[in-house]
Scaffold this motif. Structure first.
Motif: not given
Length: 378
Positions: A298-308
């Motif tokens: 997710q970080r690599k693709r620029g997706i904000p990290t949530g409760a995951e």
């Protein structure tokens, strides 16, 4: 989904392993007993300096700050190999994982110029002043105060369970600047500032690892404030999201499980319930690895990290717990001095459910933010 590493990633992992093979001393497994000990802290500064010169300390940082703009996978591969070896970076893993990146995001130009280059060279150790006697994972209950005194602040209070404080140069300090949940601020505080007292807490988790820190009328200049006054929640959330998955404890747990199983096989004791228990622990290590990989992707693709991130964090806690229980039940002699590395892992596994946010807090976040369950009535 593609689970294979590409050629560049394989090459980078091989480079890190070759560096470890060439730079870890023959007695490294004895040194690894105490990440905050005098011996390991001294070694880690030398080791991190060599890592920096080899371009392996902060490859994921921007080139401006000594990195090479590598992606999140390079950072995690590096962390996996370091933790599998017993984390020879010592307390500097915090600089690499979250303190440096947090300063890049929230720091002033003067703060960045002062603090980031020494981190990139492997020359400095930080500690984090979060937990207090009456405020562990509940940061809203912080009592350490930072009161305005002209252009400066005066800090009074106490922190506890502070890792690496005995050798730290600087503290990433949370203190209350006004009442209420939004009244907490972050300060970058040199540990040699008059009025700071550090006391080591004797413990079973390794020499020199945890401390009490007292602040008695400590004068802090206004330019030590990170971000805006009252911005601690935004800053802490950003920092902890990096820390919670930036520590691949599963890498060391998995390696120590393999070591314990190998010892049992040689002695003819790996049978029956031991096999079943080892399988559960191995599955937990693999689950923690894959949950963590999801966050890195997710970080690599620029997706904000949530409760995951909390799910990955709790999976890591469980793998540490299951490996620790396996070793206690089947390899107790190793914990009595027979294998210093198994002992070192066991000591670190004890705190896995507390460091970076208590496991119970993570479960609450998973329930409310990931599973969308109703909050507990209070």
């Amino acid at each position: 989904m593609e689970f294979e590493w590409d050629v560049e990633q394989q090459g980078f992992r091989a480079t890190v392993r070759a560096f470890l093979a060439a730079n870890l001393p023959a007695d490294w497994e004895n040194l690894a007993h105490g990440p905050g000990s005098e011996a390991q802290s001294t070694f880690s500064k030398k080791f991190c300096g060599a890592l920096a010169k080899a371009g392996l300390l902060v490859p994921h940082w921007p080139k401006r700050w000594g990195g090479r703009d590598a992606d999140a996978w390079a950072s995690f591969i590096l962390a996996e190999e370091m933790w599998a070896a017993g984390e020879p970076r010592g307390g500097q893993y915090m600089n690499v994982n979250w303190i440096g990146p947090t300063l890049m995001r929230f720091g002033t130009e003067a703060q960045q110029e002062r603090y980031i280059p020494p981190m990139a060279r492997g020359e400095t150790i930080w500690c984090q002043g979060f937990s207090e006697p009456e405020a562990g994972s509940d940061l809203a209950s912080l009592r350490t105060r930072a009161e305005k005194d002209g252009a400066d602040f005066r800090v009074n209070g106490q922190k506890i369970w502070t890792s690496y404080a005995g050798h730290a140069d600087t503290c990433f300090l949370l203190a209350r600047t006004s009442p209420g949940k939004g009244g907490i601020s972050v300060f970058l505080l040199p540990m040699d500032t008059p009025g700071i007292t550090v006391r080591q807490i004797p413990s079973v988790i390794g020499e020199g690892d945890i401390h009490e820190v007292f602040f008695d009328d400590v004068r802090v200049p206004g330019n030590a404030l990170l971000g805006a006054e009252g911005q601690a929640w935004d800053i802490a959330r950003a920092a902890l999201s990096l820390e919670r998955v930036g520590i691949p404890r599963f890498a060391l747990a998995s390696r120590m499980l393999q070591r314990a199983v190998s010892a049992l096989r040689k002695s003819g004791l790996f049978s029956g319930g031991a096999i079943e228990q080892a399988a559960r622990a191995s599955a937990a290590c693999e689950a923690a690895r894959l949950y963590s990989y999801q966050i890195i992707d997710q970080r690599k693709r620029g997706i904000p990290t949530g409760a995951e991130a909390s799910v990955a964090r709790f999976a890591t806690v469980m793998c540490e717990r299951l490996v620790g229980e396996f070793v206690v039940e089947h390899c107790a002699d190793a914990l009595a001095g027979g294998d210093p590395m198994l002992l070192a892992h066991h000591q670190r596994a004890i705190v896995a459910g507390i460091a970076s946010g208590a496991a119970e807090i993570q479960l609450n976040m998973i329930a409310t933010e990931f599973l969308r369950l109703p909050r507990e009535p209070r």
